[in-house]
Design an enzyme around this catalytic site. Structure first.
Site, PDB file in Angstrom:
ATOM      1  N   PRO A  45      32.722  12.556 -72.942  1.00  0.00           N
ATOM      2  CA  PRO A  45      34.041  11.970 -72.690  1.00  0.00           C
ATOM      3  C   PRO A  45      34.642  12.601 -71.442  1.00  0.00           C
ATOM      4  O   PRO A  45      34.582  13.821 -71.277  1.00  0.00           O
ATOM      5  CB  PRO A  45      34.850  12.354 -73.937  1.00  0.00           C
ATOM      6  CG  PRO A  45      34.156  13.547 -74.504  1.00  0.00           C
ATOM      7  CD  PRO A  45      32.710  13.431 -74.121  1.00  0.00           C
ATOM      8  N   MET A  46      35.195  11.785 -70.566  1.00  0.00           N
ATOM      9  CA  MET A  46      35.854  12.319 -69.368  1.00  0.00           C
ATOM     10  C   MET A  46      37.123  11.520 -69.101  1.00  0.00           C
ATOM     11  O   MET A  46      37.066  10.328 -68.782  1.00  0.00           O
ATOM     12  CB  MET A  46      34.911  12.279 -68.167  1.00  0.00           C
ATOM     13  CG  MET A  46      33.835  13.346 -68.221  1.00  0.00           C
ATOM     14  SD  MET A  46      32.789  13.342 -66.766  1.00  0.00           S
ATOM     15  CE  MET A  46      31.795  11.905 -67.054  1.00  0.00           C
ATOM     16  N   ALA A  47      38.249  12.209 -69.245  1.00  0.00           N
ATOM     17  CA  ALA A  47      39.546  11.564 -69.050  1.00  0.00           C
ATOM     18  C   ALA A  47      39.635  11.002 -67.641  1.00  0.00           C
ATOM     19  O   ALA A  47      39.279  11.671 -66.670  1.00  0.00           O
ATOM     20  CB  ALA A  47      40.658  12.577 -69.290  1.00  0.00           C
ATOM     21  N   GLN A 139      37.235   9.551 -79.092  1.00  0.00           N
ATOM     22  CA  GLN A 139      37.667  10.957 -79.160  1.00  0.00           C
ATOM     23  C   GLN A 139      39.184  11.059 -79.249  1.00  0.00           C
ATOM     24  O   GLN A 139      39.903  10.403 -78.493  1.00  0.00           O
ATOM     25  CB  GLN A 139      37.183  11.739 -77.945  1.00  0.00           C
ATOM     26  CG  GLN A 139      37.441  13.227 -78.149  1.00  0.00           C
ATOM     27  CD  GLN A 139      37.139  14.081 -76.937  1.00  0.00           C
ATOM     28  OE1 GLN A 139      37.772  13.929 -75.892  1.00  0.00           O
ATOM     29  NE2 GLN A 139      36.178  14.978 -77.076  1.00  0.00           N
ATOM     30  N   CYS A 169      39.609  20.681 -74.457  1.00  0.00           N
ATOM     31  CA  CYS A 169      40.364  20.413 -73.233  1.00  0.00           C
ATOM     32  C   CYS A 169      41.156  21.651 -72.807  1.00  0.00           C
ATOM     33  O   CYS A 169      41.945  22.196 -73.579  1.00  0.00           O
ATOM     34  CB  CYS A 169      41.308  19.238 -73.442  1.00  0.00           C
ATOM     35  SG  CYS A 169      42.251  18.910 -71.947  1.00  0.00           S
ATOM     36  N   LYS A 208      33.949  18.244 -80.673  1.00  0.00           N
ATOM     37  CA  LYS A 208      33.447  18.763 -79.397  1.00  0.00           C
ATOM     38  C   LYS A 208      34.336  19.939 -79.011  1.00  0.00           C
ATOM     39  O   LYS A 208      35.563  19.801 -78.966  1.00  0.00           O
ATOM     40  CB  LYS A 208      33.501  17.677 -78.327  1.00  0.00           C
ATOM     41  CG  LYS A 208      33.063  18.141 -76.946  1.00  0.00           C
ATOM     42  CD  LYS A 208      32.931  16.957 -76.002  1.00  0.00           C
ATOM     43  CE  LYS A 208      32.534  17.395 -74.597  1.00  0.00           C
ATOM     44  NZ  LYS A 208      33.628  18.041 -73.844  1.00  0.00           N
ATOM     45  N   GLY A 293      28.233  15.142 -68.572  1.00  0.00           N
ATOM     46  CA  GLY A 293      29.534  14.728 -68.056  1.00  0.00           C
ATOM     47  C   GLY A 293      29.467  14.441 -66.578  1.00  0.00           C
ATOM     48  O   GLY A 293      29.125  13.328 -66.153  1.00  0.00           O
ATOM     49  N   ARG A 294      29.753  15.461 -65.760  1.00  0.00           N
ATOM     50  CA  ARG A 294      29.876  15.247 -64.322  1.00  0.00           C
ATOM     51  C   ARG A 294      28.611  14.701 -63.679  1.00  0.00           C
ATOM     52  O   ARG A 294      28.673  14.040 -62.628  1.00  0.00           O
ATOM     53  CB  ARG A 294      30.290  16.569 -63.655  1.00  0.00           C
ATOM     54  CG  ARG A 294      31.673  17.017 -64.051  1.00  0.00           C
ATOM     55  CD  ARG A 294      31.908  18.481 -63.702  1.00  0.00           C
ATOM     56  NE  ARG A 294      31.055  19.358 -64.497  1.00  0.00           N
ATOM     57  CZ  ARG A 294      30.976  20.676 -64.339  1.00  0.00           C
ATOM     58  NH1 ARG A 294      31.695  21.258 -63.389  1.00  0.00           N
ATOM     59  NH2 ARG A 294      30.183  21.395 -65.112  1.00  0.00           N
TER      60      ARG A 294
HETATM   61  C1  LIG Z   1      37.132  14.630 -65.058  1.00  0.00           C
HETATM   62  C2  LIG Z   1      36.782  15.224 -66.371  1.00  0.00           C
HETATM   63  C3  LIG Z   1      37.452  14.789 -67.510  1.00  0.00           C
HETATM   64  C4  LIG Z   1      37.108  15.327 -68.762  1.00  0.00           C
HETATM   65  N1  LIG Z   1      37.720  14.826 -69.878  1.00  0.00           N
HETATM   66  C5  LIG Z   1      37.323  15.247 -71.094  1.00  0.00           C
HETATM   67  C6  LIG Z   1      37.818  14.635 -72.268  1.00  0.00           C
HETATM   68  O1  LIG Z   1      38.639  13.702 -72.238  1.00  0.00           O
HETATM   69  N2  LIG Z   1      37.367  15.106 -73.471  1.00  0.00           N
HETATM   70  C7  LIG Z   1      36.447  16.131 -73.561  1.00  0.00           C
HETATM   71  O2  LIG Z   1      36.062  16.517 -74.666  1.00  0.00           O
HETATM   72  N3  LIG Z   1      35.959  16.707 -72.452  1.00  0.00           N
HETATM   73  C8  LIG Z   1      36.345  16.276 -71.235  1.00  0.00           C
HETATM   74  N4  LIG Z   1      35.774  16.799 -70.123  1.00  0.00           N
HETATM   75  C9  LIG Z   1      34.700  17.791 -70.263  1.00  0.00           C
HETATM   76  C10 LIG Z   1      33.338  17.098 -70.297  1.00  0.00           C
HETATM   77  O3  LIG Z   1      33.234  16.232 -71.405  1.00  0.00           O
HETATM   78  C11 LIG Z   1      32.193  18.112 -70.353  1.00  0.00           C
HETATM   79  O4  LIG Z   1      32.329  18.865 -71.518  1.00  0.00           O
HETATM   80  C12 LIG Z   1      32.192  19.061 -69.158  1.00  0.00           C
HETATM   81  O5  LIG Z   1      32.369  18.354 -67.956  1.00  0.00           O
HETATM   82  C13 LIG Z   1      30.888  19.858 -69.094  1.00  0.00           C
HETATM   83  O6  LIG Z   1      29.792  18.997 -69.023  1.00  0.00           O
HETATM   84  P1  LIG Z   1      29.040  18.705 -67.608  1.00  0.00           P
HETATM   85  O7  LIG Z   1      28.643  20.030 -67.061  1.00  0.00           O
HETATM   86  O8  LIG Z   1      27.879  17.845 -67.979  1.00  0.00           O
HETATM   87  O9  LIG Z   1      30.035  18.032 -66.748  1.00  0.00           O
HETATM   88  C14 LIG Z   1      36.118  16.320 -68.875  1.00  0.00           C
HETATM   89  C15 LIG Z   1      35.478  16.761 -67.719  1.00  0.00           C
HETATM   90  C16 LIG Z   1      35.791  16.238 -66.483  1.00  0.00           C
HETATM   91  C17 LIG Z   1      35.071  16.736 -65.274  1.00  0.00           C
END
Ligand SMILES: Cc1cc2nc3c(=O)[nH]c(=O)nc-3n(C[C@H](O)[C@H](O)[C@H](O)COP(=O)(O)O)c2cc1C
Length: 440
Positions: A45-47, A139, A169, A208, A293-294
């Protein structure tokens, strides 16, 4: 949706190449409660990012062939505006022998307080998803057990396959209301929340979370055990503390510790950027599934590459996957932007039908949607264009554009100048196999 993370945080802080162990694979499937997820990969999930357009975009970009003779069944990414009569058909559904390499998608986090306060007609804005998104998890975040339970019920009623609680978060706005990672310092309250949500819904329920508030207060193992004891069906760990933010390297050893501690599935998350990273995480932690995520907006093909990598490794012992060409990137960025523009057009049409009597408010909503979409394009451009030669020129052009069509025009002219591609129409999908190079 407002931006909650700064651009700086979206870049990789400490890229690391993980050695690829001999026998590791991302599992073909796993189950959360009664929901089978295949392959065992999850879009995090990514806001501000993982709205319905982005989720379907990634699912589509992740399509891969299960045909033993892939040349008969080459993949292409087709999602042109003119083909879409409705949002549901905007992204073409997989045809025979094609499967998405992305097993599960999740909504961006949604405030339980907001959801329970909002009128039903407005809830749709937060919880919109389409049939081709199943299985899909919604979520929630919040700190009030009753409100979270109510919202979980709403999510279940909307037909989501799973509901997830955000305990990760780090944003001040969320933490100050005790939501997100703020709760990590209050395990008794978490237990009350777990039990309230569990009692409210029968769909699988997951959480999460981060490792803890800081290094002095690591709670991930206790939290995972608590989740299991309260009847949750899986846990996902982003292996950083709240104080880490997005800095440093995710500490996968904590994913391994959680996996050792519980019987329910464990989803590992943090710093997967390549198929090798994904396999390495499974190897290092024993996790049941991986979450990205990213890596997805930076490389929308990542799930497909993981599937190719796994299949080739199984078949030949050597993992390989396709890497995108400039033309693939052109089509990808154009497709996503076009999908956003189309989304606005569809929402506008729906809004116009609803708001004939209140034209003024309809106009305000329309303007806001336009701004949101252009904001998303700029955000996506910042992530996606980093691998593109001369990508800074494209980024600049996109940032200067003021409307969706202007952004699209900037993309067209950048790639046209680069590769002599047609400027008006995207080339027919068949002419552009998604990848032409492979990398071992
Ligand atoms: C722009 C952005 C928005 C995010 N929004 C959420 C979210 O809404 N809920 C959540 O559980 N994690 C959120 N995250 C965290 C990601 O879900 C993830 O846990 C984190 O980026 C690490 O994973 P990665 O290294 O694959 O990016 C967000 C991360 C980013 C970069």
């Amino acid at each position: 949706m407002k931006k909650r993370y700064t651009l700086e945080q979206k870049h990789w802080d400490a890229p690391t190449t993980h050695a690829m162990p001999e026998h590791s694979r991302v599992p073909a499937s796993f189950t959360i409660g009664n929901v089978r997820i295949a392959p065992a990969t999850v879009l995090a999930p990514m806001a501000g990012v993982t709205d319905t357009v982005f989720r379907r975009f990634i699912k589509n970009a992740s399509l891969f062939s299960t045909d033993p003779n892939p040349s008969q069944n080459s993949l292409s990414f087709r999602s042109e505006a003119k083909e879409s009569a409705s949002l549901g058909s905007q992204v073409e559904t997989p045809t025979t022998n094609q499967q998405s390499g992305c097993g599960l998608i999740m909504t961006e986090f949604t405030s339980a307080d907001g959801l329970s306060r909002t009128r039903e007609s407005k809830r749709k804005r937060y919880l919109t998803y389409y049939d081709d998104e199943h299985p899909i998890s919604a979520q929630l975040f919040g700190s009030n057990p009753a409100t979270l339970a109510d919202s979980a019920r709403i999510v279940e009623d909307y037909g989501f396959d799973l509901v997830d609680l955000n305990l990760g978060c780090p944003a001040k706005r969320v933490v100050s209301c005790n939501g997100g990672s703020g709760l990590l310092r209050d395990l008794p309250l978490i237990e009350t929340i777990f039990r309230a949500i569990r009692a409210a819904v029968s769909i699988p329920f997951t959480v999460k979370f981060r490792m803890g508030w800081n290094d002095a207060e690591i709670v991930c193992v206790d939290l995972a055990r608590l989740a299991q004891d309260c009847g949750l069906n899986a846990v996902a760990l982003h292996a950083r503390t709240r104080e880490d933010g997005y800095t440093g390297q995710a500490r996968w050893q904590y994913i391994a510790a959680v996996k050792d501690a519980v019987r329910i599935p464990v989803i590992g998350n943090g710093d997967i950027r390549t198929p090798e990273d994904a396999a390495a995480m499974v190897h290092a932690t024993g996790c049941d599934a991986i979450m990205i995520g990213r890596g997805a907006p930076a490389n929308p093909w990542i799930f497909r590459q993981i599937a190719q990598y796994t299949a080739s490794k199984e078949a030949t012992g050597v993992g390989s996957y396709d890497i995108p060409t400039d033309q693939d990137r052109y089509r990808m960025i154009r497709t996503y932007f076009q999908m956003l523009v189309d989304e606005i057009a569809l929402e506008d049409a729906a809004e116009a039908a609803r708001a004939a009597a209140i034209i003024a408010s309809g106009q305000i909503a329309r303007d806001q949607r336009q701004r949101d979409a252009v904001g998303k394009m700029k955000q996506f451009a910042a992530w996606f264009t980093h691998g593109i030669p001369n990508g800074s020129t494209l980024r600049r052009a996109i940032f200067e554009a003021r409307s969706g069509p202007a952004v699209l025009a900037a993309v067209e002219s950048f790639f046209a100048a680069k590769q002599d591609l047609p400027t008006q129409e995207a080339p027919p999908a068949e002419a552009f196999p998604l990848f032409t190079d492979t990398c071992g």
